[in-house]
Write an enzyme that holds these catalytic residues in place. Structure first.
Site, PDB file in Angstrom:
ATOM      1  N   GLU A  85       1.289  -2.027  -3.273  1.00 18.53           N
ATOM      2  CA  GLU A  85       1.383  -0.863  -2.385  1.00 18.53           C
ATOM      3  C   GLU A  85       0.066  -0.071  -2.468  1.00 18.53           C
ATOM      4  O   GLU A  85      -0.434   0.433  -1.470  1.00 18.53           O
ATOM      5  CB  GLU A  85       2.553   0.051  -2.793  1.00 18.53           C
ATOM      6  CG  GLU A  85       3.931  -0.563  -2.602  1.00 18.53           C
ATOM      7  CD  GLU A  85       4.370  -0.668  -1.139  1.00 18.53           C
ATOM      8  OE1 GLU A  85       3.609  -0.254  -0.257  1.00 18.53           O
ATOM      9  OE2 GLU A  85       5.483  -1.176  -0.907  1.00 18.53           O
ATOM     10  N   GLU A 116       2.133   4.670   1.728  1.00 20.52           N
ATOM     11  CA  GLU A 116       1.885   3.635   0.704  1.00 20.52           C
ATOM     12  C   GLU A 116       1.902   4.273  -0.686  1.00 20.52           C
ATOM     13  O   GLU A 116       2.412   3.686  -1.641  1.00 20.52           O
ATOM     14  CB  GLU A 116       0.556   2.910   0.951  1.00 20.52           C
ATOM     15  CG  GLU A 116       0.399   2.259   2.321  1.00 20.52           C
ATOM     16  CD  GLU A 116       1.466   1.226   2.695  1.00 20.52           C
ATOM     17  OE1 GLU A 116       2.412   1.003   1.908  1.00 20.52           O
ATOM     18  OE2 GLU A 116       1.367   0.661   3.791  1.00 20.52           O
ATOM     19  N   HIS A 119       5.499   4.706  -1.477  1.00 15.42           N
ATOM     20  CA  HIS A 119       6.133   3.437  -1.867  1.00 15.42           C
ATOM     21  C   HIS A 119       5.746   3.095  -3.311  1.00 15.42           C
ATOM     22  O   HIS A 119       6.579   2.687  -4.110  1.00 15.42           O
ATOM     23  CB  HIS A 119       5.701   2.291  -0.944  1.00 15.42           C
ATOM     24  CG  HIS A 119       6.074   2.502   0.502  1.00 15.42           C
ATOM     25  ND1 HIS A 119       5.668   1.655   1.505  1.00 15.42           N
ATOM     26  CD2 HIS A 119       6.817   3.466   1.115  1.00 15.42           C
ATOM     27  CE1 HIS A 119       6.140   2.083   2.665  1.00 15.42           C
ATOM     28  NE2 HIS A 119       6.831   3.186   2.453  1.00 15.42           N
ATOM     29  N   TYR A 125       9.192   5.146  -9.884  1.00 14.53           N
ATOM     30  CA  TYR A 125      10.481   5.813 -10.143  1.00 14.53           C
ATOM     31  C   TYR A 125      11.503   4.800 -10.679  1.00 14.53           C
ATOM     32  O   TYR A 125      12.212   5.070 -11.660  1.00 14.53           O
ATOM     33  CB  TYR A 125      10.943   6.442  -8.825  1.00 14.53           C
ATOM     34  CG  TYR A 125      12.305   7.083  -8.777  1.00 14.53           C
ATOM     35  CD1 TYR A 125      12.720   8.014  -9.732  1.00 14.53           C
ATOM     36  CD2 TYR A 125      13.172   6.787  -7.719  1.00 14.53           C
ATOM     37  CE1 TYR A 125      13.973   8.619  -9.631  1.00 14.53           C
ATOM     38  CE2 TYR A 125      14.413   7.396  -7.609  1.00 14.53           C
ATOM     39  CZ  TYR A 125      14.821   8.304  -8.574  1.00 14.53           C
ATOM     40  OH  TYR A 125      16.043   8.899  -8.476  1.00 14.53           O
ATOM     41  N   GLU A 189       1.756  -7.085   4.249  1.00 14.70           N
ATOM     42  CA  GLU A 189       2.850  -6.207   4.684  1.00 14.70           C
ATOM     43  C   GLU A 189       3.897  -6.935   5.518  1.00 14.70           C
ATOM     44  O   GLU A 189       5.062  -6.594   5.483  1.00 14.70           O
ATOM     45  CB  GLU A 189       2.301  -5.044   5.524  1.00 14.70           C
ATOM     46  CG  GLU A 189       1.377  -4.131   4.777  1.00 14.70           C
ATOM     47  CD  GLU A 189       1.002  -2.906   5.613  1.00 14.70           C
ATOM     48  OE1 GLU A 189       0.299  -3.081   6.620  1.00 14.70           O
ATOM     49  OE2 GLU A 189       1.414  -1.800   5.256  1.00 14.70           O
ATOM     50  N   GLU A 223       7.405   0.106   6.852  1.00 12.46           N
ATOM     51  CA  GLU A 223       6.578  -1.101   7.030  1.00 12.46           C
ATOM     52  C   GLU A 223       6.638  -1.597   8.471  1.00 12.46           C
ATOM     53  O   GLU A 223       5.674  -2.162   8.983  1.00 12.46           O
ATOM     54  CB  GLU A 223       7.011  -2.223   6.080  1.00 12.46           C
ATOM     55  CG  GLU A 223       6.831  -1.926   4.593  1.00 12.46           C
ATOM     56  CD  GLU A 223       5.402  -1.599   4.180  1.00 12.46           C
ATOM     57  OE1 GLU A 223       4.461  -1.930   4.930  1.00 12.46           O
ATOM     58  OE2 GLU A 223       5.219  -0.988   3.110  1.00 12.46           O
ATOM     59  N   HIS A 226       4.089   0.206  10.172  1.00 10.81           N
ATOM     60  CA  HIS A 226       2.756  -0.251   9.739  1.00 10.81           C
ATOM     61  C   HIS A 226       2.372  -1.522  10.493  1.00 10.81           C
ATOM     62  O   HIS A 226       1.234  -1.693  10.929  1.00 10.81           O
ATOM     63  CB  HIS A 226       2.721  -0.522   8.230  1.00 10.81           C
ATOM     64  CG  HIS A 226       3.083   0.672   7.396  1.00 10.81           C
ATOM     65  ND1 HIS A 226       3.252   0.604   6.028  1.00 10.81           N
ATOM     66  CD2 HIS A 226       3.309   1.964   7.751  1.00 10.81           C
ATOM     67  CE1 HIS A 226       3.573   1.811   5.585  1.00 10.81           C
ATOM     68  NE2 HIS A 226       3.612   2.645   6.608  1.00 10.81           N
TER      69      HIS A 226
END
Ligand SMILES: [Fe+2]
Ligand SMILES: [Fe+2]
Length: 340
Positions: A85, A116, A119, A125, A189, A223, A226
């Site tokens: 990412e 990004e 992400h 996380y 991607e 995405e 994107h």
């Protein structure tokens, strides 16, 4: 006014194509020349989300129930997606943004770069919440020959732009830009990431890791935009630069995409050496081939593999786009914001 000054002023007032040459290009939004970029910016802003809107407590309990092979698959997905990412973010910052000459594309790219980062932080996380040892996580993917081969592909196609000595006013420079765009956007991607998303989302089919599934839903929604941006950018560059419109260059781009599929098949074998419930490497590979055919069609190429989608449940993840034509089409308009 001297001729030279006049030419310089004309260049600022009347920018030519979407590929630009420097800092002074594209500082004015109006008149908007690339409506699709402006529409995508508004759509991207409307899609804004934050990972901590989802709690992972139940997923943590699910994780304990997974087999070792399932844990290995999940760790492999995270160990690949997390750093990559950030690689996409850098590819945009060093390889795309500086060469673009349109404010509406710059504001979209700024939002995508934040996405990004978002992400990347979403995978952080998950790594922080789960009982993952970072070294163990990265060991799940790194050190494998299949990953080294993917990294070599990335280096070969992305680094010429990242190193910053490409002149996009020349045909060779434009080709380097397009190769980099195809590598980060269509391949990473648009194809490679989707096998990871698919493995991550497959647990939800068994009522497991549902919240990670929701995070992946949001990521794939981003995405999808994107890819829409990347494909529109490619179409625009092809349309504006007749020197790129050769059968040889088209074939080179197609081969680049097919080479990436072979690398992904090897990698999926390492991710799922023995398979997990409902999923094995052949199944993921068929999905990769199906997705690649859709990407080829979106670029105006003939499909290569002609296989069915083994994972129809992934369709909800916006994995395919409206058809466009890479080398011939003049239709670059996407309907976003419900046609607003
Ligand atoms: Fe991303
Ligand atoms: Fe992305």
């Amino acid at each position: 006014m001297t001729n030279t000054t006049k030419q310089a002023d004309d260049a600022i007032d009347h920018p030519t194509g979407i590929l630009g040459q420097g800092l002074r290009d594209g500082l004015q939004l109006k008149p908007i020349r690339y409506q699709w970029a402006y529409d995508l910016y508004n759509q991207a802003v409307a899609n804004t989300w934050f990972p901590n809107e989802v709690q992972l407590v139940r997923d943590l309990a699910d994780f304990e129930k997974l087999t070792d092979d399932e844990k290995h698959a999940l760790k492999t997905v995270i160990s690949y997606l997390n750093p990559n990412e950030l690689l996409i973010n850098k590819s945009l910052a060093f390889g795309i943004y500086p060469y673009i000459n349109a404010a509406e594309a710059h504001i979209y790219l700024s939002k995508q770069m934040w996405e990004e980062a978002n992400h990347f932080m979403t995978f952080e996380y998950i790594i922080e919440t789960f009982p993952f040892d970072r070294e163990e996580i990265y060991a799940a993917g790194f050190g494998k020959k299949s990953l080294a081969a993917k990294a070599e592909f990335q280096n070969r196609n992305l680094y010429p732009m990242l190193e910053g000595n490409v002149d996009v006013t020349t045909t060779e420079g434009k080709k380097a830009f397009v190769r980099s765009l195809v590598a980060y956007n269509i391949v990473l991607e648009g194809i490679w990431f989707y096998s990871g998303f698919m493995v991550g989302m497959s647990f939800r089919q068994r009522n497991l890791l549902r919240n990670i599934g929701s995070l992946l839903d949001w990521i794939t929604r981003d995405e999808n935009l994107h890819l829409t941006f990347g494909i529109n950018l490619l179409l625009t560059i092809m349309d504006e630069n007749p020197d790129l419109q050769t059968p040889e260059f088209a074939e080179e781009i197609r081969s680049l995409i097919l080479e990436a599929v072979e690398l992904e098949k090897e990698y999926n074998q390492d991710m799922l050496p023995k398979g997990i419930l409902g999923l094995n490497a052949d199944y993921v590979n068929q999905y990769v081939m199906y997705m690649t055919d859709r990407r080829l069609e979106e670029l105006g190429f003939e499909p290569e593999y002609n296989v069915s989608n083994p994972a129809k449940w992934m369709a909800a993840a916006n994995d395919t786009l409206e058809l466009v034509n890479f080398f011939e089409s003049t239709n670059t308009s996407y309907e976003v914001n419900g046609g607003k």
